[in-house]
Design an enzyme around this catalytic site. Sequence first.
Site, mmCIF file in Angstrom:
data_model
loop_
_atom_site.group_PDB
_atom_site.id
_atom_site.type_symbol
_atom_site.label_atom_id
_atom_site.label_comp_id
_atom_site.label_asym_id
_atom_site.label_seq_id
_atom_site.Cartn_x
_atom_site.Cartn_y
_atom_site.Cartn_z
ATOM 1 N N ARG A 95 -15.788 9.335 1.221
ATOM 2 C CA ARG A 95 -14.475 9.967 0.966
ATOM 3 C C ARG A 95 -13.768 9.360 -0.245
ATOM 4 O O ARG A 95 -12.546 9.189 -0.253
ATOM 5 C CB ARG A 95 -13.549 9.846 2.190
ATOM 6 C CG ARG A 95 -14.109 10.404 3.449
ATOM 7 C CD ARG A 95 -14.141 11.915 3.487
ATOM 8 N NE ARG A 95 -14.687 12.336 4.755
ATOM 9 C CZ ARG A 95 -15.989 12.484 4.982
ATOM 10 N NH1 ARG A 95 -16.879 12.296 4.018
ATOM 11 N NH2 ARG A 95 -16.429 12.842 6.170
ATOM 12 N N SER A 140 -7.616 16.311 8.857
ATOM 13 C CA SER A 140 -7.613 14.922 9.342
ATOM 14 C C SER A 140 -6.517 14.134 8.641
ATOM 15 O O SER A 140 -6.510 14.038 7.418
ATOM 16 C CB SER A 140 -8.942 14.241 9.026
ATOM 17 O OG SER A 140 -9.988 15.004 9.530
ATOM 18 N N GLU A 149 -5.592 9.534 5.381
ATOM 19 C CA GLU A 149 -6.466 10.275 4.460
ATOM 20 C C GLU A 149 -5.611 11.193 3.573
ATOM 21 O O GLU A 149 -5.922 11.449 2.413
ATOM 22 C CB GLU A 149 -7.478 11.099 5.271
ATOM 23 C CG GLU A 149 -8.451 11.845 4.396
ATOM 24 C CD GLU A 149 -9.595 12.494 5.167
ATOM 25 O OE1 GLU A 149 -10.259 11.802 5.953
ATOM 26 O OE2 GLU A 149 -9.810 13.694 4.953
HETATM 27 P P1 NAP Z 1 -16.533 14.088 14.790
HETATM 28 O O1 NAP Z 1 -17.665 15.016 14.572
HETATM 29 O O2 NAP Z 1 -15.849 14.034 16.114
HETATM 30 O O3 NAP Z 1 -16.941 12.641 14.355
HETATM 31 C C1 NAP Z 1 -15.990 11.597 14.419
HETATM 32 C C2 NAP Z 1 -16.527 10.409 13.662
HETATM 33 O O4 NAP Z 1 -17.785 10.047 14.194
HETATM 34 C C3 NAP Z 1 -16.712 10.629 12.190
HETATM 35 O O5 NAP Z 1 -16.378 9.437 11.551
HETATM 36 C C4 NAP Z 1 -18.184 10.888 12.036
HETATM 37 O O6 NAP Z 1 -18.683 10.348 10.812
HETATM 38 C C5 NAP Z 1 -18.764 10.084 13.168
HETATM 39 N N1 NAP Z 1 -19.984 10.698 13.690
HETATM 40 C C6 NAP Z 1 -20.094 11.663 14.649
HETATM 41 N N2 NAP Z 1 -21.377 11.955 14.879
HETATM 42 C C7 NAP Z 1 -22.108 11.167 14.067
HETATM 43 C C8 NAP Z 1 -23.493 11.023 13.838
HETATM 44 N N3 NAP Z 1 -24.406 11.715 14.535
HETATM 45 N N4 NAP Z 1 -23.878 10.111 12.916
HETATM 46 C C9 NAP Z 1 -22.997 9.412 12.215
HETATM 47 N N5 NAP Z 1 -21.665 9.495 12.388
HETATM 48 C C10 NAP Z 1 -21.220 10.366 13.298
HETATM 49 O O7 NAP Z 1 -15.412 14.299 13.666
HETATM 50 P P2 NAP Z 1 -14.373 15.444 13.386
HETATM 51 O O8 NAP Z 1 -13.089 14.785 13.126
HETATM 52 O O9 NAP Z 1 -14.438 16.560 14.369
HETATM 53 O O10 NAP Z 1 -14.928 15.978 11.998
HETATM 54 C C11 NAP Z 1 -16.156 16.666 11.911
HETATM 55 C C12 NAP Z 1 -16.824 16.357 10.608
HETATM 56 O O11 NAP Z 1 -15.995 16.823 9.538
HETATM 57 C C13 NAP Z 1 -17.033 14.862 10.398
HETATM 58 O O12 NAP Z 1 -18.249 14.693 9.723
HETATM 59 C C14 NAP Z 1 -15.857 14.488 9.535
HETATM 60 O O13 NAP Z 1 -16.092 13.352 8.733
HETATM 61 C C15 NAP Z 1 -15.744 15.754 8.683
HETATM 62 N N6 NAP Z 1 -14.437 15.892 8.029
HETATM 63 C C16 NAP Z 1 -14.391 15.698 6.684
HETATM 64 C C17 NAP Z 1 -13.201 15.765 5.997
HETATM 65 C C18 NAP Z 1 -13.183 15.539 4.521
HETATM 66 O O14 NAP Z 1 -14.208 15.578 3.851
HETATM 67 N N7 NAP Z 1 -12.060 15.247 3.991
HETATM 68 C C19 NAP Z 1 -12.027 16.038 6.689
HETATM 69 C C20 NAP Z 1 -12.110 16.263 8.078
HETATM 70 C C21 NAP Z 1 -13.326 16.162 8.742
HETATM 71 P P3 NAP Z 1 -18.510 11.059 9.366
HETATM 72 O O15 NAP Z 1 -17.066 11.071 9.049
HETATM 73 O O16 NAP Z 1 -19.310 10.165 8.487
HETATM 74 O O17 NAP Z 1 -19.088 12.424 9.485
#
Ligand code: NAP
Length: 340
Positions: free
Chosen positions: A166, A240, A336
């Site tokens: 990020r 987020s 963020e």
């Molecule tokens: P989520 O899927 O509930 O995951 C929460 C956290 O756990 C995140 O930090 C995610 O890492 C990690 N995680 C879950 N499964 C994983 C796996 N199999 N291996 C490694 N790490 C894992 O999160 P959420 O809030 O609903 O968001 C879904 C996805 O959208 C996530 O990947 C999140 O990062 C992404 N997102 C990105 C942005 C952005 O780019 N600004 C904003 C919102 C959400 P990661 O963050 O590394 O994926």
Amino acid sequence: MTHYLKKNIPLQALHTFGVEAFAEYYFDIHTLEDLDTILRNYPEIPKPVLCLGGGSNIIFRQHYAGTVLAMRLMGISIIEETDDTVTVRCAAGEQWHSLVEWTVNQGWSGIENLALIPGTCGAAPIQNIGAYGMEIKETIIAVEWYDFASGQKNIFTNEQCHFEYRDSIFKKELANKGIITAITLQLSKKPDIRTSYADIRRILEEKHITEPTVRTIFDAVVEIRTRKLPDPKEYGNAGSFFKNPVISIEHFRHLQQSYPEIPHYPIDDITVKVPTGWLIEKAGWKGFRRGDIGVSPKQALVLINYGKAHTEEIIALSNDIVQDIQQRFSITLEREVSII
Ligand code: NAP
């Protein structure tokens, strides 16, 4: 010049959190010449200069005493195609999700897990958007960046972007010094299907999909995000609000004694990522509301504007959450969202 200087422009409709705010000076950027003309004709424009894309990761204080440049450069083109890859250039004002959908419609792989991330293509490399085991840094081969000081257009290679989780050079050293005008991505015709995230596997199972394609992964991500995330058209929000913290293994093991169910994802041998949404929900904030600001009842990582929230109220609630998480888990959450 196609678009002229405007003053005291309301920003409420130009960012997804929807707080009332005004920009002292404002320009729509429809062509690269617009940028040249602004810098040449208006050297006195108030600083700082802020580039606004989709406004999905930003909250304004009531008055922005600078100049807002609204990114409206459009156009997507294929610049090279081989048997295995396609290189696509996309102007910064295009909507990111539209680009993802278009590439998926062609059957190309590389950004399908990044469906429904709000915002523009120009904003995407700034925080190296990522989701469900895929990051934009894996496909970016060039970022075109206009330098305010020199008026020169620079082309950054992937390596020069200094991508991290990020993060990138555009968020750090080059923040507010220029503007991204286009990105170039290399996509694959041979799908690299990523199903490591539990939410994706769950949807595929529900639909009895055993051999996922670029299209079915895209559809799964769209469905997950639509179910999980509040729609900014219904209630203002900026996705987020906090980053997911990375903590030491020792710290994590200590927490695990009190919370054996704590979700965690190893980063390397010494650090672990824990989901902020889980921490906030565990602390009892999910669905909390104070006046017109609250924590989403759908997803604890998202703060919501129920109507006329003021930025100071948003900051106060987010500070209370940060303090509470610090006390309970000894973890310092970082925002963020940018508050400008
Ligand atoms: P989520 O899927 O509930 O995951 C929460 C956290 O756990 C995140 O930090 C995610 O890492 C990690 N995680 C879950 N499964 C994983 C796996 N199999 N291996 C490694 N790490 C894992 O999160 P959420 O809030 O609903 O968001 C879904 C996805 O959208 C996530 O990947 C999140 O990062 C992404 N997102 C990105 C942005 C952005 O780019 N600004 C904003 C919102 C959400 P990661 O963050 O590394 O994926």
